[in-house]
Design an enzyme around this catalytic site. Structure first.
Site, PDB file in Angstrom:
ATOM      1  N   ASP A 111      11.819  14.856  11.403  1.00  0.00           N
ATOM      2  CA  ASP A 111      10.324  14.273  11.131  1.00  0.00           C
ATOM      3  C   ASP A 111       9.531  15.363  10.758  1.00  0.00           C
ATOM      4  OD1 ASP A 111       9.380  11.317  12.769  1.00  0.00           O
ATOM      5  OD2 ASP A 111       8.112  12.720  11.916  1.00  0.00           O
TER       6      ASP A 111
ATOM      7  N   PHE B  94      14.450   6.244   8.796  1.00  0.00           N
ATOM      8  CA  PHE B  94      13.321   5.321   9.010  1.00  0.00           C
ATOM      9  C   PHE B  94      11.972   6.042   8.385  1.00  0.00           C
ATOM     10  CE2 PHE B  94      16.466   5.256  12.396  1.00  0.00           C
ATOM     11  CZ  PHE B  94      16.670   3.825  12.857  1.00  0.00           C
ATOM     12  N   ALA B  95      11.997   7.238   7.907  1.00  0.00           N
ATOM     13  CA  ALA B  95      10.894   8.022   7.407  1.00  0.00           C
ATOM     14  C   ALA B  95      10.336   7.392   6.378  1.00  0.00           C
ATOM     15  CB  ALA B  95      11.116   9.278   7.445  1.00  0.00           C
ATOM     16  N   ALA B  96       9.058   6.643   6.558  1.00  0.00           N
ATOM     17  CA  ALA B  96       8.532   5.951   5.259  1.00  0.00           C
ATOM     18  C   ALA B  96       7.161   5.668   5.728  1.00  0.00           C
ATOM     19  CB  ALA B  96       9.494   4.798   4.865  1.00  0.00           C
TER      20      ALA B  96
ATOM     21  N   SER C 296       4.792   2.509   5.655  1.00  0.00           N
ATOM     22  CA  SER C 296       5.055   1.209   5.927  1.00  0.00           C
ATOM     23  C   SER C 296       4.074  -0.029   6.250  1.00  0.00           C
ATOM     24  CB  SER C 296       6.074   1.192   7.242  1.00  0.00           C
ATOM     25  OG  SER C 296       5.430   1.471   8.233  1.00  0.00           O
TER      26      SER C 296
ATOM     27  N   TYR D 177       4.684  -1.280  -1.263  1.00  0.00           N
ATOM     28  CA  TYR D 177       5.414  -1.094   0.000  1.00  0.00           C
ATOM     29  C   TYR D 177       6.736  -1.825  -0.343  1.00  0.00           C
ATOM     30  CZ  TYR D 177       7.878  -1.368   4.527  1.00  0.00           C
ATOM     31  OH  TYR D 177       8.582  -1.485   5.576  1.00  0.00           O
TER      32      TYR D 177
ATOM     33  N   LYS E 245      10.500   0.193  -1.364  1.00  0.00           N
ATOM     34  CA  LYS E 245      11.991  -0.148  -0.620  1.00  0.00           C
ATOM     35  C   LYS E 245      12.927  -0.567  -1.431  1.00  0.00           C
ATOM     36  CE  LYS E 245      10.926   1.370   3.482  1.00  0.00           C
ATOM     37  NZ  LYS E 245      11.668   2.200   4.398  1.00  0.00           N
TER      38      LYS E 245
ATOM     39  N   HIS F  81      -1.026  -3.334  12.918  1.00  0.00           N
ATOM     40  CA  HIS F  81      -0.010  -4.426  13.217  1.00  0.00           C
ATOM     41  C   HIS F  81      -0.753  -5.462  13.967  1.00  0.00           C
ATOM     42  CE1 HIS F  81       2.890  -1.523  11.735  1.00  0.00           C
ATOM     43  NE2 HIS F  81       3.197  -2.488  10.779  1.00  0.00           N
TER      44      HIS F  81
ATOM     45  N   ASP G 145      -0.206  -9.791   1.329  1.00  0.00           N
ATOM     46  CA  ASP G 145       0.430 -10.224   2.480  1.00  0.00           C
ATOM     47  C   ASP G 145       0.973 -11.727   1.846  1.00  0.00           C
ATOM     48  OD1 ASP G 145       0.021  -9.015   4.605  1.00  0.00           O
ATOM     49  OD2 ASP G 145      -1.628 -10.069   5.181  1.00  0.00           O
TER      50      ASP G 145
END
Ligand code: UDP
Length: 345
Positions: free
Chosen positions: A32, A73-75, A77, A141, A145, A189, A285
């Site tokens: 990380d 998982f490192a991104a 987001s 985003y 991906k 979030h 969105d």
């Protein structure tokens, strides 16, 4: 017992992954750069401080260590942020992934579980999204991906890399008893913002748009507990033992909840009233994202344990009402976005 490298293991989902793997008897190492993750969230395994955008630091990370697989998982987001900072998203999520894959290849690590997202689908053309749904991301985003997914498919054909892309719908919840949860320096979030409003932190939270083509006009999402996501990753590792190639699975509970429904559920769980105000739509969105996870259930044997919204929110509520000292206290919901722009990449 395997030795797994968890890239981004100091972050929200990565830290829950480290807990899950350690509990089932695997050994983990966390890689990380601590840009958004937390040293104190690394409670299982050694930390290697390295940056996916520095091939030299990746080379050092792999040298002298033997990993059976990587979980990545490192991104970056955040959908809204990706619209305003696309270069950061393509650099971290595409170039960073490519650097990681090249380091893996140099060091003969031949399998990876990759964090992908429902955002690869864009505006859905079906009420429930399965893996064959067209991929047409509407924000950087999701596009970043999807590019990484394509790289993994090409690497399977060219180099025999085994990969599983897990497309999370909306990760939520926490494991407060294990001291881990969602701890972002800048929180965007929905569930954390709703719970912070319930705690009286700041003024009202904002509901981004109530004129979508959904039953109550607010966006609909499929919330899936972070521990259930970790379970799917562990199953994907086993699946790849016997199954070469590049694979992808959608992960969600198959039920959509609107922003208003989440606010109501959080009000019931917390026993508090939750002040909110209507705001403009947030760029990027889609109106509704609900998963079909039939393939993950049938092929991987995935069995989510947190299938109801209330317990998912309850676990997050326990975390947010008494966060550990190291957990950052982000600006209050409704804070000017300028405060978010100064965060490190
Ligand atoms: N949302 C909202 N207010 C907030 C945060 C999120 O209305 O303070 C909405 C957001 O516009 C989206 C949904 O809640 O429709 C879920 O957003 P989140 O950022 O949690 O996850 P995403 O779907 O972007 O991955």
């Amino acid at each position: 017992m395997r030795h797994i490298l968890i890239c981004g293991g100091a972050g929200y989902i990565g830290s829950h992954m480290a807990q899950y793997l350690t509990e089932r008897g695997d050994s983990v190492t966390v890689l990380d750069n601590l840009s958004t993750g937390h040293r104190d969230a690394i409670r299982w395994g050694e930390l290697i401080e390295a940056d996916l955008l520095s091939p030299e630091s990746l080379e050092r990370a792999f040298t002298g260590r033997r990993f059976d697989a990587v979980m990545h998982f490192a991104a970056r987001s955040l959908v809204g942020e990706s619209v305003s900072q696309p270069y950061d998203y393509y650099a971290n999520n595409v170039t960073g992934t490519l650097n990681l894959l090249q380091a893996m290849r140099r060091h003969d690590v031949d399998r990876i579980v990759f964090s992908s997202t429902a955002a690869v689908f864009g505006n859905p053309q079906a009420d429930v999204i399965d893996e064959d749904h067209p991929k047409a991301p509407i924000n950087p985003y999701g596009a970043s991906k999807l590019m990484a997914e394509r790289i993994l498919a090409d690497a399977a054909a060219a180099y025999g890399l085994r990969s599983t892309c897990l497309r999370y719908f909306n990760a939520a919840g926490a494991l407060p008893d294990h001291g881990i949860g969602e701890a972002h320096a800048c929180e965007t979030h929905l569930i954390p913002n709703v719970l912070r409003a319930a705690l009286g932190i700041g003024s009202a939270m904002r509901v981004f748009g109530d004129d979508y083509a959904t039953p109550d006009g607010t966006c609909v999402r499929d919330y899936v507990h972070v521990q259930d996501l970790a379970q799917a990753h562990a199953l994907a590792l086993c699946y790849m033992d016997d199954t070469p190639g590049a694979h992808a699975f959608n992960l969600g509970n198959g039920r959509g909840f609107s922003v208003r429904e989440v606010i109501a559920a959080a009000g019931s769980v917390s026993g508090r009233s939750i002040p909110f105000e209507l705001a403009e739509r947030r760029p990027g969105d889609p109106a509704s994202l609900v998963a079909s996870s039939a393939r993950a259930r049938e092929v991987l044997g995935w069995q989510p344990q947190w299938t109801e919204l209330a317990p998912i929110i309850e676990s997050a509520w326990q975390w947010h009402r008494s966060p550990p000292a190291w957990s950052p206290q982000p600006p209050a919901p409704g804070m000017a976005p300028a405060a978010m722009d100064v965060l490190p990449a």
